[in-house]
Design a protein around this motif. Structure first.
Motif, short mmCIF file in Angstrom:
data_model
loop_
_atom_site.label_atom_id
_atom_site.label_comp_id
_atom_site.label_asym_id
_atom_site.label_seq_id
_atom_site.Cartn_x
_atom_site.Cartn_y
_atom_site.Cartn_z
N ASP A 1 0.83 -1.21 0.00
CA ASP A 1 0.00 0.00 0.00
C ASP A 1 0.87 1.26 0.00
N ASN A 2 1.89 1.26 0.84
CA ASN A 2 2.77 2.44 0.95
C ASN A 2 3.61 2.64 -0.31
N SER A 3 4.02 1.53 -0.93
CA SER A 3 4.90 1.63 -2.10
C SER A 3 4.15 2.04 -3.35
N LEU A 4 2.90 1.59 -3.48
CA LEU A 4 2.19 1.79 -4.74
C LEU A 4 1.03 2.77 -4.64
N GLY A 5 0.35 2.79 -3.48
CA GLY A 5 -0.73 3.75 -3.28
C GLY A 5 -1.75 3.73 -4.39
N GLU A 6 -1.92 4.87 -5.06
CA GLU A 6 -2.95 5.00 -6.09
C GLU A 6 -2.55 4.37 -7.42
N GLU B 1 -9.10 -3.65 -9.79
CA GLU B 1 -9.04 -5.11 -9.88
C GLU B 1 -7.87 -5.66 -9.07
N GLN B 2 -6.74 -4.97 -9.14
CA GLN B 2 -5.58 -5.40 -8.36
C GLN B 2 -5.86 -5.30 -6.86
N ARG B 3 -6.52 -4.23 -6.45
CA ARG B 3 -6.85 -4.07 -5.03
C ARG B 3 -7.74 -5.21 -4.54
N GLN C 1 5.34 -1.89 -11.05
CA GLN C 1 4.83 -1.99 -9.69
C GLN C 1 5.65 -2.97 -8.86
N ALA C 2 6.04 -4.08 -9.45
CA ALA C 2 6.82 -5.08 -8.72
C ALA C 2 8.15 -4.50 -8.27
N ALA D 1 11.40 -2.60 -3.87
CA ALA D 1 12.26 -1.53 -3.35
C ALA D 1 11.78 -1.10 -1.97
N GLY D 2 10.45 -0.96 -1.81
CA GLY D 2 9.90 -0.59 -0.51
C GLY D 2 10.16 -1.65 0.54
#
Length: 233
Positions: A98-103, A108-110, A198-199, A204-205
């Motif tokens: 959540d912190n790394s990708l946010g919006e 569908e992914q969520r 995204q991956a 990284a996060g």
């Protein structure tokens, strides 16, 4: 192997830092837009191999000394306080994603992540119940009676006690194996539903979090040591 694991872990963490720098260099959309997909795929494979190496070495160390791996002395006290059955708790990954990708996540992914989260929580509870059962077995008859009579046991009773303790270790190792499998499968499931961009950001996060926790732990232990020396010179 258990004695050699601390040296391996130090080297592994150094590579962790090197991989983080690579991940950060590829974590911007601009960097990934310039025909670098192949390099990013290679980096992703390198990261997964990095984790695979860790768990292979850890499994060998667990087989040699399962109790040492449950509270590793080469970790800081802060890191040990965060352990869940010898390593990170899998649901830690969800706040990180959540912190790394946010919006950046699609609806569908969520939804898929929520499904994985619920399943992971369910499996965590199963592993925790298995661990509790193993721990309770050491204080239940007949093991407890054998332990209580340890100073008076001879011949057959000693062999029986050794067999009971070996069984306890075997069960503990199986629980750790299942916990590690859940950690690995959770990472894999999350990475599979993410795009390459995204991956890279997610990993990284995760790498940054691991290294930050290690720094915090080292700083806290160093501070505690200084206080102890001041109080007891």
């Amino acid at each position: 192997m258990a004695q050699a694991f601390p040296a391996f872990y130090e080297g592994w963490m150094m590579n962790h830092q090197n991989l983080l720098e690579k991940l950060l260099s590829f974590s911007s959309l601009d960097a990934l837009a310039n025909d670098k997909n192949d390099k990013c795929q290679d980096l992703l494979a390198e990261v997964l191999a990095h984790y695979q190496q860790y768990y292979e070495e850890k499994t060998r160390a667990v087989n040699e000394n399962v109790f040492l791996m449950l509270s590793p002395p080469w970790l800081s006290s802060y890191e040990r306080a965060l352990l869940w059955i010898s390593d990170f708790i899998p649901t830690t990954l969800f706040p990180l994603i959540d912190n790394s990708l946010g919006e950046d996540l699609a609806d569908e992914q969520r939804e898929m992540i929520q499904v994985i989260r619920a399943e992971t929580r369910r499996l965590e509870k199963e592993v925790e119940q298995a661990m509790a059962a193993v721990q309770e077995s050491i204080v239940a008859p007949p093991i407890f009676d054998l332990l209580r009579r340890h100073e008076r046991t001879v011949d057959g009773e000693i062999s029986e006690l050794d067999a009971a303790i070996d069984k306890f270790k075997e069960n503990m190792m199986r629980v750790i194996e299942n916990a590690d499998a859940l950690r690995g499968s959770t990472v894999t499931k999350l990475v599979e539903i993410l795009s390459l961009v995204q991956a890279i950001k997610f990993l990284a996060g995760a790498f940054q979090f691991t290294l930050q926790v290690r720094r915090w732990g080292s700083q806290r232990d160093a501070q505690s040591s200084r206080i102890t020396r001041d109080v007891h010179p």
